[in-house]
Scaffold this motif. Sequence first.
Motif, PDB file in Angstrom:
ATOM      1  N   PHE A 171      -5.826  14.105 -26.960  1.00 48.66           N
ATOM      2  CA  PHE A 171      -6.276  15.571 -27.210  1.00 48.66           C
ATOM      3  C   PHE A 171      -7.585  15.852 -27.311  1.00 48.66           C
ATOM      4  CE2 PHE A 171      -6.423  19.608 -29.880  1.00 48.66           C
ATOM      5  CZ  PHE A 171      -5.785  20.346 -28.902  1.00 48.66           C
ATOM      6  N   ARG A 172      -8.051  15.004 -28.338  1.00 45.51           N
ATOM      7  CA  ARG A 172      -9.556  15.081 -28.950  1.00 45.51           C
ATOM      8  C   ARG A 172     -10.393  14.975 -27.818  1.00 45.51           C
ATOM      9  NH1 ARG A 172     -13.377  12.787 -31.141  1.00 45.51           N
ATOM     10  NH2 ARG A 172     -12.487  10.707 -31.363  1.00 45.51           N
ATOM     11  N   ILE A 173     -10.387  13.800 -26.935  1.00 50.36           N
ATOM     12  CA  ILE A 173     -11.361  13.291 -26.216  1.00 50.36           C
ATOM     13  C   ILE A 173     -11.176  14.434 -24.718  1.00 50.36           C
ATOM     14  CG2 ILE A 173     -11.437  11.554 -24.343  1.00 50.36           C
ATOM     15  CD1 ILE A 173     -10.941   9.500 -26.955  1.00 50.36           C
ATOM     16  N   ALA A 174     -10.099  14.700 -24.411  1.00 53.06           N
ATOM     17  CA  ALA A 174      -9.948  15.602 -23.387  1.00 53.06           C
ATOM     18  C   ALA A 174     -10.378  17.228 -23.774  1.00 53.06           C
ATOM     19  CB  ALA A 174      -8.466  15.955 -23.018  1.00 53.06           C
ATOM     20  N   PHE A 175     -10.245  17.378 -25.121  1.00 57.68           N
ATOM     21  CA  PHE A 175     -11.007  18.626 -25.652  1.00 57.68           C
ATOM     22  C   PHE A 175     -12.420  18.456 -25.538  1.00 57.68           C
ATOM     23  CE2 PHE A 175     -12.911  21.553 -28.661  1.00 57.68           C
ATOM     24  CZ  PHE A 175     -12.107  22.585 -28.519  1.00 57.68           C
ATOM     25  N   GLU A 176     -12.923  17.444 -25.863  1.00 61.00           N
ATOM     26  CA  GLU A 176     -14.618  17.411 -25.883  1.00 61.00           C
ATOM     27  C   GLU A 176     -14.946  17.571 -24.622  1.00 61.00           C
ATOM     28  OE1 GLU A 176     -15.511  13.743 -27.864  1.00 61.00           O
ATOM     29  OE2 GLU A 176     -14.935  14.852 -29.773  1.00 61.00           O
ATOM     30  N   ARG A 177     -14.434  16.943 -23.649  1.00 62.95           N
ATOM     31  CA  ARG A 177     -14.607  16.856 -22.050  1.00 62.95           C
ATOM     32  C   ARG A 177     -14.527  18.471 -21.649  1.00 62.95           C
ATOM     33  NH1 ARG A 177     -11.231  12.750 -18.981  1.00 62.95           N
ATOM     34  NH2 ARG A 177     -12.700  12.991 -17.278  1.00 62.95           N
ATOM     35  N   TRP A 178     -13.429  19.372 -22.010  1.00 67.78           N
ATOM     36  CA  TRP A 178     -13.167  20.510 -21.693  1.00 67.78           C
ATOM     37  C   TRP A 178     -14.412  21.557 -22.111  1.00 67.78           C
ATOM     38  CZ3 TRP A 178     -10.790  24.705 -24.581  1.00 67.78           C
ATOM     39  CH2 TRP A 178     -10.522  25.898 -23.884  1.00 67.78           C
ATOM     40  N   SER A 235     -14.534   5.859 -25.595  1.00 70.69           N
ATOM     41  CA  SER A 235     -13.954   6.343 -26.471  1.00 70.69           C
ATOM     42  C   SER A 235     -12.555   6.176 -26.688  1.00 70.69           C
ATOM     43  CB  SER A 235     -14.031   8.087 -26.435  1.00 70.69           C
ATOM     44  OG  SER A 235     -15.466   8.195 -26.495  1.00 70.69           O
ATOM     45  N   LEU A 236     -11.781   6.150 -25.591  1.00 72.87           N
ATOM     46  CA  LEU A 236     -10.293   5.910 -25.839  1.00 72.87           C
ATOM     47  C   LEU A 236      -9.792   4.456 -26.004  1.00 72.87           C
ATOM     48  CD1 LEU A 236      -9.248   7.793 -22.509  1.00 72.87           C
ATOM     49  CD2 LEU A 236      -8.532   8.516 -24.749  1.00 72.87           C
ATOM     50  N   ALA A 237     -10.629   3.510 -25.727  1.00 75.73           N
ATOM     51  CA  ALA A 237     -10.363   2.036 -25.930  1.00 75.73           C
ATOM     52  C   ALA A 237     -10.802   1.852 -27.559  1.00 75.73           C
ATOM     53  CB  ALA A 237     -11.228   1.120 -25.340  1.00 75.73           C
TER      54      ALA A 237
END
Lengths: 188, 188
Positions: free
Chosen positions: A154-161, B144-146
């Motif tokens: 969620f956090r990583i997708a949010f940052e990209r979005w 980041s995910l890893a």
Amino acid sequence: MGRWEPDARGRLERAALDLFVERGFEQATVTEIAQRAGLTQRTFFRHFADKREVLFAGAGQLQEFLVGTVASAPESAAPIDAVAGAIEAAAALLQERRDYAQQRQAIIAVNPELQERELIKLASLASAIAGALRRRGVTDPAASLAAEAGIAVFRIAFERWACQAGQGDFPQLIRESLDELRAVTAGK
Amino acid sequence: MGRWEPDARGRLERAALDLFVERGFEQATVTEIAQRAGLTQRTFFRHFADKREVLFAGAGQLQEFLVGTVASAPESAAPIDAVAGAIEAAAALLQERRDYAQQRQAIIAVNPELQERELIKLASLASAIAGALRRRGVTDPAASLAAEAGIAVFRIAFERWACQAGQGDFPQLIRESLDELRAVTAGK
């Protein structure tokens, strides 16, 4: 109680965000926020404990939504699918408030104290989701791991979005990030 | 500079942990810690900024160790394997200080402020590891995910290890938790 102020909360929120962007979170005062919204300081404090809470007032609702969605996933759903369904649904809701979300993200990104508060919010979400999974009969560490994985996605997708000026689809980014996490953990 | 105090730092650390366990983190004072260690308050402040830092003084070293280990993984190692190697190696080191680690964990577990500080420490570790992966040529979001996956595994394995009164093998728990994360993200 003061007189009825139509959409006082929304007006305060917009005024606060504009001021945080214009003058920086540290510099903006509650007095200025209330003034900008055409309301009194007293009205501000009826809605928010302090200026920081303008940025985190939605956390409780988001948590309730995630926990409720995990709880109502089909009985047969694997833990990660229950979590993925919940964060995708939350992403679809947040997408409707893209401008707000992007502005909020920009404010938090330059303030370490707000970043810490955001981190704590995300950790609470993860532990609430893990709780919802346990109530579905998922044991630990699977419940904690599925919840942590979901929140990381969620956090990583949010940052990209939030960093994309334009058209990114948040639920789609969630699905992509989850696939990427699967590939990463598989050692690809 | 004061006179030379043999192992002043270690003595202060042990005195602080004992006092935190006996009287609670909030109640224990720097004066008491120094007294218990047979040292002065001044010596305490030469080693630690405040009593909280006694519990977090090792964070910088741990970060350096993780970053260095990720950096020196074989070129052919997949990102998750570079991360897994680093957290397993860190776990082997922490295992040598099991009593300290378990006592520290018990202190943090009952204090929300310390839990927040620990959360921030773990987030810094994740972002340092992601940086080390990027320097190996891993792109985002995989880096980041890893890193996030590695820290989630570390945290969850640590909790299982620290809560076991006895014999748990921390590096082994890391490997098990990573396998479990793989199974969870695969939807099992």
